[in-house]
Write a protein that holds these residues in place. Structure first.
Motif, PDB file in Angstrom:
ATOM      1  N   LYS A 118      -1.347  -4.531   0.291  1.00 56.77           N
ATOM      2  CA  LYS A 118      -0.211  -4.038  -0.476  1.00 56.77           C
ATOM      3  C   LYS A 118       0.090  -2.569  -0.167  1.00 56.77           C
ATOM      4  N   ARG A 119      -0.964  -1.849   0.161  1.00 58.57           N
ATOM      5  CA  ARG A 119      -0.784  -0.415   0.354  1.00 58.57           C
ATOM      6  C   ARG A 119       0.044  -0.144   1.585  1.00 58.57           C
ATOM      7  N   SER A 173      -6.383  -2.628   0.367  1.00 58.78           N
ATOM      8  CA  SER A 173      -6.525  -2.309  -1.051  1.00 58.78           C
ATOM      9  C   SER A 173      -8.009  -2.148  -1.368  1.00 58.78           C
ATOM     10  N   SER A 174      -8.300  -1.482  -2.474  1.00 53.98           N
ATOM     11  CA  SER A 174      -9.720  -1.278  -2.769  1.00 53.98           C
ATOM     12  C   SER A 174     -10.390  -2.614  -3.053  1.00 53.98           C
TER      13      SER A 174
END
Ligand code: ADP
Ligand code: MG
Length: 705
Positions: A7-8, A196-197
């Motif tokens: 998403k980032r 993403s994390s």
């Protein structure tokens, strides 16, 4: 693993501003230094970010001399006891130093006179090097050292010292300083990260910036073994990054190619039929299926980009020939390129024989074709000669095709990605691009193939022609060499022919040629009743061709050869293959060599001579070969067993061009790489390209240029 799309997003502008800026902007670099850096593939700041240390030196502690062990790199703080220049076999400077625990010597083979006087007795010195067992106690050869003031506190490093790959014309220390400077320009984590994390946690990988810092400036407690082996999460993170970058770039190259126009080749099939009618065999079902696929590809206005994989001897050449005839009949030129001159010569001969009745005379072009012959060849190509066969000499600028419709590249695995794309680009004019067929003889496991050939569609010829008798493979120790010689004698007495392949550790034509000559001399003395020939890479092409044709015509019994015969050589009457020092070769290469026999109707065998004692991996390797003749199975085995670079061959793996990733070690990442790369491209090709550009070395950016 990670099902959801990343998403980032990446701040392309920041990357642009920092990473893309030229190394020159770091300041203080001469032209010579910049050239040296460029040779290392280092042009912009981001290249330095990903220029990883080869290894690390631990200077975070001092080791008492008494605790030094051979092979152990260590830092020692001691006082000079004596220094003198001694003559052994050569002049050397020997310095004896000692601390409270013991004394040791330092040896310098290259030294300046001033160094001798600098090592004044009593002076304090801090040195770092690898301890070795000397004649008397431990010693270090060419340690790094620095003198200490009498009251100077020894400040040990807080971090491990990275050691960068050496370049010509620039010191390793200098590179280290530049990397440090570059790291200061590293964007904030959020600007660089595109996973993403949640994804990072699932994958057990650190964020990019963390990974980079850990690798360049590892804290003392880091596991050096993990780092060296590449299993450290930081290293894996970068491997992932690089693999994705490469995958994206190949996919984008493909996307771009899809936008080009290729000639629509829809021949009636007259020429191909003529060839097929005159062949002494019928195509296997697998050959037919793949040929049909090629015909479909060629009939489209989008360039064909297809890889045909198949095991040794499955009959790829004839399939290529039939496809090329289609292109020719449709009014275009076809070119066939092979990686070695020997193989190209074989193709030329086969094709000349097959196509003579069709009045097609292939043009021959290799590096050794010079003078008038070259001029004539170039003229014929420019005038539109139907078929051109050669080596990568076909890629040189002087070669201009009139209307190239189809390029076939054989044994593609031996060409690097560069050469492959280079040849392809050669045919591209404005929006026009010839069709391209790539063939590989080293079966490559699927995941690997997908990674290396992400720009290609893949077909597999998964069937051997009927009537091939299996090859009996045995491994025998060198101690049984006499028996093997006897066996060659007997086989040849029965009218069979044999190969005896010599191997060397160093990959050099000269060393190989010498080894072949020595073996030839030995075997000639032992097998006086046989007719022996020899081929190696240093021979004149005419001489080698002469040997090959005599062997093919049955005028020679035994052919002593280097691994030049590894690919493509096809003499069906040869039924015995002896490979000297087989433990030196990788599985894929052994499988290829063995594939030179078992091509005719008679039972064939392969003897793998090895020098005992066999290591565990070598034993497993020879065992796999004895147990199976299936190239795909062997490739999978190779993948699990191999030492570095084996499956693709050390030459090739270098050419694959990865700096960090290792297609075999990191094989488990590959499926994920495919998914993530596709997702990124789908979301935004531009964004994906930005990510790819960041972590491709300068030498891999070609595809995106
Ligand atoms: P590779 O796929 O390893 O390049 P080649 O194209 O050199 O294999 O073919 C190996 C041998 O098999 C050649 O002698 C070729 O003429 C022969 N051959 C090819 N196709 C067939 C077939 N369908 N039936 C019998 N022999 C075949
Ligand atoms: Mg072949």
């Amino acid at each position: 693993m990670t099902g959801t799309a990343p998403k980032r997003t990446v701040d392309a502008a920041d990357w642009q501003a920092r990473g893309r800026q030229s190394i020159a902007s770091l300041g203080g670099l001469s032209k010579t230094a910049l050239t040296a850096l460029e040779k290392l593939g280092l042009q912009c700041v981001a290249d330095l970010w990903t220029h990883l240390p080869l290894r690390y030196e631990d200077r975070t502690a001092l080791t008492p001399i008494a605790e030094l062990r051979p092979g152990m790199p260590a830092q020692v703080c001691a006082r000079v006891q004596a220094a003198e220049v001694v003559m052994r076999r050569t002049r050397m400077l020997v310095v004896v130093i000692g601390d409270d625990s013991a004394s040791m010597s330092l040896r310098f083979f290259r030294f300046r006179q001033a160094q001798l006087s600098a090592f004044a007795p009593g002076r304090r010195v801090l040195c770092f090097g690898e301890a070795r067992a000397g004649n008397v106690g431990v010693e270090m050869t060419h340690p790094k050292y620095r003198f200490l003031g009498e009251d100077e506190q020894v400040a040990v490093d807080a971090r491990l010292t990275p050691v960068y790959p050496r370049g010509e014309g620039i010191s390793v220390e200098r590179i280290g300083k530049l990397v440090d400077q570059a790291l200061k320009l590293l964007p904030a984590e959020a600007d660089l990260e595109w996973l993403s994390s949640k994804q990072l946690t699932e994958l057990g990988l650190p964020p990019l910036t963390t990974a980079l810092r850990q690798l360049h400036q590892p804290p003392p407690e880091v596991d050096l073994v993990e780092l060296a082996e590449g299993s450290h999460p930081a290293r894996r993170r970068l491997a992932l990054e690089e693999l994705i970058a490469q995958r994206i770039s190949l996919r984008l190259v493909r996307k771009r190619m899809d936008g080009l126009r290729a000639p629509v080749l829809r021949p009636a099939g007259q020429l191909a039929r003529q060839l097929a009618d005159q062949l002494p065999f019928a195509l296997t079902a697998a050959q037919q299926r793949v040929l049909e696929q090629l015909r479909k590809d060629l009939a489209r206005s989008q360039p064909m980009l297809r890889l045909v994989q198949g095991d040794v001897g499955c009959g790829k050449t004839v399939v290529a020939a039939l496809a090329m005839l289609g292109a020719i009949e449709a009014g275009h030129q076809a070119a066939l390129m092979a990686p070695t001159e020997l193989l190209a010569e074989q193709h030329r001969k086969t094709l000349a024989k097959w196509l003579e009745p069709l009045q097609i005379d292939p043009v021959w072009l290799a590096a050794k074709v010079t003078g008038k012959a070259r001029t004539r060849a170039l003229e014929r190509i420019a005038e539109g000669a139907e078929l051109v066969v050669g080596t990568h000499a076909l890629m040189t600028d002087a070669v201009r095709f009139k209307r190239l419709g189809l390029v076939v590249i054989d044994e593609q695995h031996r060409f690097g990605v560069h050469q492959r794309l280079g040849l392809r680009n050669k045919g591209v004019q404005q929006s026009y691009c010839p069709h391209q067929l790539v063939m590989t003889a080293t079966p490559i496991p699927r995941t690997l193939a997908m990674s290396m050939y992400a720009d290609l569609d893949v077909s597999v010829i998964d069937e051997l022609p009927p009537g091939r008798s299996p090859i009996v493979t045995v491994a025998a120790s060198q101690n049984r060499r006499d028996e093997v010689v006897e066996r060659v004698r007997q086989a040849c007495a029965l009218g069979r022919q044999a190969y005896w392949v010599c191997t060397v550790i160093e990959q050099s034509d000269t060393v190989e040629a010498q080894a072949a000559e020595a073996l030839y001399a030995d075997l000639s003395a032992e097998l006086t009743d046989l007719r022996l020939g020899m081929v190696h890479g240093r021979q004149k092409s005419a001489e080698r061709q002469q040997m090959m044709s005599e062997f093919a015509a049955g005028e020679l019994d035994l052919l002593v050869a280097t691994t030049v015969i590894e690919v493509g050589v096809d003499v069906p009457n040869a039924s015995l293959m002896v490979i000297d020092n087989a433990e030196r070769l990788g599985l894929a290469q052994l499988h290829q060599l063995r594939g030179r026999v078992g091509r005719g109707a008679q039972a064939s065998s392969c003897v793998l001579l090895y020098k005992p004692p066999l290591g565990e991996i070598a034993r497993a390797r020879l065992g796999a070969l004895r147990d199976s003749q299936d190239g795909f199975y062997i490739a999978e085995q190779d993948l699990t067993l191999r030492g570095p670079g084996e499956l693709l061959g050390s030459r090739q793996s270098g050419e694959v061009g990865f700096r960090i990733a290792d297609l075999v070690r990191d094989a488990d990442l590959l499926p994920l790489v495919g998914t993530l790369a596709d997702q990124l491209i789908e979301q935004s090709a531009e964004q994906a390209e930005a990510i790819a550009r960041r972590f491709l070395g300068a030498n891999l950016r070609y595809g995106l240029a």
